[in-house]
Design a protein around this motif. Structure first.
Motif, PDB file in Angstrom:
ATOM      1  N   LYS A   1     -15.258  39.481  44.778  1.00 60.70           N
ATOM      2  CA  LYS A   1     -14.310  38.370  44.728  1.00 60.70           C
ATOM      3  C   LYS A   1     -15.019  37.076  45.106  1.00 60.70           C
ATOM      4  N   PRO A   2     -14.849  36.007  44.347  1.00 65.04           N
ATOM      5  CA  PRO A   2     -15.514  34.740  44.684  1.00 65.04           C
ATOM      6  C   PRO A   2     -15.030  34.186  46.025  1.00 65.04           C
ATOM      7  N   VAL A   3     -15.968  33.760  46.842  1.00 67.40           N
ATOM      8  CA  VAL A   3     -15.643  33.133  48.120  1.00 67.40           C
ATOM      9  C   VAL A   3     -16.459  31.857  48.259  1.00 67.40           C
ATOM     10  N   ALA A   4     -15.959  30.932  49.060  1.00 66.34           N
ATOM     11  CA  ALA A   4     -16.684  29.688  49.300  1.00 66.34           C
ATOM     12  C   ALA A   4     -18.015  30.000  49.971  1.00 66.34           C
ATOM     13  N   SER A   5     -19.082  29.407  49.462  1.00 65.15           N
ATOM     14  CA  SER A   5     -20.418  29.674  49.995  1.00 65.15           C
ATOM     15  C   SER A   5     -20.787  28.730  51.129  1.00 65.15           C
ATOM     16  N   SER A   6     -20.027  27.638  51.281  1.00 61.54           N
ATOM     17  CA  SER A   6     -20.332  26.648  52.307  1.00 61.54           C
ATOM     18  C   SER A   6     -19.135  25.714  52.435  1.00 61.54           C
ATOM     19  N   HIS A   7     -19.361  24.558  53.030  1.00 61.36           N
ATOM     20  CA  HIS A   7     -18.305  23.547  53.138  1.00 61.36           C
ATOM     21  C   HIS A   7     -18.198  22.678  51.884  1.00 61.36           C
ATOM     22  N   GLN A   8     -19.094  22.896  50.931  1.00 64.82           N
ATOM     23  CA  GLN A   8     -19.091  22.042  49.745  1.00 64.82           C
ATOM     24  C   GLN A   8     -17.783  22.162  48.961  1.00 64.82           C
ATOM     25  N   LEU A   9     -17.220  23.370  48.903  1.00 61.80           N
ATOM     26  CA  LEU A   9     -16.011  23.576  48.107  1.00 61.80           C
ATOM     27  C   LEU A   9     -14.847  22.766  48.656  1.00 61.80           C
ATOM     28  N   ARG A  10     -14.669  22.763  49.980  1.00 59.81           N
ATOM     29  CA  ARG A  10     -13.523  22.055  50.543  1.00 59.81           C
ATOM     30  C   ARG A  10     -13.643  20.543  50.375  1.00 59.81           C
ATOM     31  N   VAL A  11     -14.877  20.025  50.435  1.00 58.28           N
ATOM     32  CA  VAL A  11     -15.059  18.582  50.278  1.00 58.28           C
ATOM     33  C   VAL A  11     -14.820  18.169  48.829  1.00 58.28           C
ATOM     34  N   LEU A  12     -15.382  18.909  47.883  1.00 60.88           N
ATOM     35  CA  LEU A  12     -15.082  18.600  46.477  1.00 60.88           C
ATOM     36  C   LEU A  12     -13.594  18.785  46.208  1.00 60.88           C
ATOM     37  N   GLY A  13     -12.992  19.797  46.848  1.00 63.15           N
ATOM     38  CA  GLY A  13     -11.561  20.026  46.681  1.00 63.15           C
ATOM     39  C   GLY A  13     -10.723  18.847  47.123  1.00 63.15           C
ATOM     40  N   ALA A  14     -11.201  18.127  48.153  1.00 61.89           N
ATOM     41  CA  ALA A  14     -10.469  16.955  48.619  1.00 61.89           C
ATOM     42  C   ALA A  14     -10.360  15.897  47.534  1.00 61.89           C
ATOM     43  N   TYR A  15     -11.326  15.886  46.613  1.00 58.82           N
ATOM     44  CA  TYR A  15     -11.341  14.880  45.542  1.00 58.82           C
ATOM     45  C   TYR A  15     -10.836  15.428  44.213  1.00 58.82           C
ATOM     46  N   THR A  16     -10.383  16.680  44.184  1.00 58.68           N
ATOM     47  CA  THR A  16      -9.984  17.255  42.899  1.00 58.68           C
ATOM     48  C   THR A  16      -8.632  17.961  42.936  1.00 58.68           C
ATOM     49  N   ARG A  17      -8.249  18.548  44.071  1.00 59.14           N
ATOM     50  CA  ARG A  17      -7.043  19.372  44.115  1.00 59.14           C
ATOM     51  C   ARG A  17      -5.778  18.579  43.779  1.00 59.14           C
ATOM     52  N   ARG A  18      -5.744  17.329  44.179  1.00 60.14           N
ATOM     53  CA  ARG A  18      -4.531  16.534  43.999  1.00 60.14           C
ATOM     54  C   ARG A  18      -4.709  15.428  42.963  1.00 60.14           C
ATOM     55  N   VAL A  19      -5.736  15.516  42.151  1.00 62.27           N
ATOM     56  CA  VAL A  19      -5.952  14.570  41.051  1.00 62.27           C
ATOM     57  C   VAL A  19      -5.859  15.369  39.763  1.00 62.27           C
ATOM     58  N   ARG A  20      -4.736  15.286  39.101  1.00 61.79           N
ATOM     59  CA  ARG A  20      -4.461  16.104  37.932  1.00 61.79           C
ATOM     60  C   ARG A  20      -4.831  15.374  36.642  1.00 61.79           C
ATOM     61  N   GLU A  21      -4.905  16.126  35.575  1.00 63.29           N
ATOM     62  CA  GLU A  21      -5.230  15.558  34.261  1.00 63.29           C
ATOM     63  C   GLU A  21      -4.258  14.435  33.907  1.00 63.29           C
ATOM     64  N   GLY A  22      -4.810  13.344  33.423  1.00 66.49           N
ATOM     65  CA  GLY A  22      -3.996  12.204  33.017  1.00 66.49           C
ATOM     66  C   GLY A  22      -3.825  11.152  34.085  1.00 66.49           C
ATOM     67  N   MET A  23      -4.182  11.453  35.329  1.00 66.69           N
ATOM     68  CA  MET A  23      -4.066  10.447  36.384  1.00 66.69           C
ATOM     69  C   MET A  23      -5.187   9.423  36.263  1.00 66.69           C
ATOM     70  N   LYS A  24      -4.910   8.225  36.717  1.00 62.46           N
ATOM     71  CA  LYS A  24      -5.867   7.125  36.628  1.00 62.46           C
ATOM     72  C   LYS A  24      -6.175   6.601  38.021  1.00 62.46           C
ATOM     73  N   ARG A  25      -7.423   6.172  38.202  1.00 65.91           N
ATOM     74  CA  ARG A  25      -7.787   5.598  39.499  1.00 65.91           C
ATOM     75  C   ARG A  25      -7.292   4.157  39.581  1.00 65.91           C
ATOM     76  N   VAL A  26      -6.805   3.784  40.755  1.00 64.40           N
ATOM     77  CA  VAL A  26      -6.393   2.405  41.009  1.00 64.40           C
ATOM     78  C   VAL A  26      -7.187   1.881  42.200  1.00 64.40           C
ATOM     79  N   LYS A  27      -7.281   0.577  42.300  1.00 66.53           N
ATOM     80  CA  LYS A  27      -8.085  -0.029  43.357  1.00 66.53           C
ATOM     81  C   LYS A  27      -7.446   0.209  44.716  1.00 66.53           C
ATOM     82  N   ALA A  28      -8.280   0.612  45.672  1.00 64.95           N
ATOM     83  CA  ALA A  28      -7.830   0.810  47.047  1.00 64.95           C
ATOM     84  C   ALA A  28      -8.848   0.145  47.965  1.00 64.95           C
TER      85      ALA A  28
END
Length: 337
Positions: free
Chosen positions: A216-243
């Protein structure tokens, strides 16, 4: 993908020795055949193919390869398959490639996406903002094309460790690529590898098979959670806005989507907790998600605004996501597969 083209698709020098330079038509034949096999085996043609991964060609060769590939794809029924330019190993190579492709307007027109790997960011782990000048040059050289960061990871032995700080450094790169290059895609290299060396798994791939639990695939390090922070809640079709952030310690990245979808990602790159006063008119967040040394994208209800603003505490080295975007769901037949 073709780092080194097959011998029959490469030219020979005066002594008969194989070179890296392509024979254009055989190169196109190889790429078209790749598309055909992928379509036959998966039922879908590739959405995007690249000119060549990391191998540097002369500007003259690249200017032949791109139009020839476009003609070959179109003739073989792959008109909807897009092309991304050569993705160099380092940003300087991406700048050189961008300049080479855009020397001829007709050639540049055949390129749909600009790309480059950014392995030289590792030289700036101790000074992340020093990398901004290189990103500015890359954006200038590829202006007019959407940018994809197609291969991001840590391959320097000095930094191949499971340490969370290494993953957090990569988090700063994700923010910079999204905001300074206005990237339409951020991709890790690799997603899943069955590795022998633990250090290779810690930084080159997000997941490894767990041989003690049915592979079963498991996280190999902390890299997955950090990339997840930038991908889990950004769905297809969303656009970046200035912050904008008033603190150099907090990096803010924001996205909007249809139906009022909003996601704000806050990275605290300091050793001190940061009190953030969020002011985003019309934003109504449902979830607060945290990635950090002890939290693997943990989710709790988002705090409610008071007095027109929303106050959030971001722990040292943590990434906090405020969002009303729900997570995606795995296919129902995934377990059976």
């Amino acid at each position: 993908e073709f780092w080194e083209l097959p011998p029959w698709a490469r030219t020979r020098d005066a002594t008969g020795k194989l070179t890296d330079a392509p024979e254009i038509e055989p190169y196109v034949k190889a790429m078209v055949r790749y598309c055909q096999v992928l379509r036959d085996k998966t039922g879908r043609a590739p959405e995007i193919v690249g000119i060549q991964n990391e191998v540097t060609q002369s500007a003259e060769n690249w200017q032949k390869m791109a139009p020839a590939l476009r003609r070959g794809l179109d003739a073989a029924g792959f008109a909807s398959t897009k092309i991304h330019m050569h993705n160099a190993s380092m940003s300087a190579g991406g700048v050189a490639a961008g300049k080479a492709f855009r020397q001829d307007a007709a050639v540049w027109k055949t390129i749909d996406y600009a790309t480059s790997n950014l392995y030289d960011f590792q030289n700036y782990f101790h000074d992340p903002d020093g990398f901004d000048a290189r990103l500015a040059l890359l954006r200038e050289a590829t202006a007019g094309k959407p940018f994809m960061a197609v291969e991001l990871c840590v391959n320097n032995g000095e930094f191949q460790a499971r340490a969370y700080r290494i993953a957090l450094a990569m988090g700063q790169l994700y923010h910079k690529v999204l905001t300074q290059l206005d990237a339409c895609g951020v991709m890790y290299c690799w997603t899943l590898l069955n590795v022998t060396q633990p250090s290779y798994g810690w930084t080159r791939t997000l997941l490894v098979p767990d041989a003690e639990h049915g592979l079963k695939p498991v996280a190999s390090s902390h890299q997955l959670r950090v990339l997840g922070a930038y991908t889990r809640r950004v769905r297809e079709g969303m656009k970046r806005v200035k912050a904008a952030s008033s603190s150099e310690h907090v990096l803010a990245t924001a996205f909007t989507g249809a139906g009022g979808k909003k996601t704000l990602i806050l990275l605290n790159r300091s050793a001190v907790a940061q009190k953030v006063d969020v002011k985003w008119r019309g934003a109504a967040f449902r979830h607060l998600e945290t990635a950090g040394p002890q939290q693997e994208n943990s989710v709790e209800p988002a705090p409610q605004p008071s007095g027109g603003s929303l106050k959030v505490l971001v722990a040292p080295g943590a990434i906090v996501t405020l969002t009303n975007v729900e997570l995606g769901k795995a296919p129902e037949d995934l377990a059976r597969a």
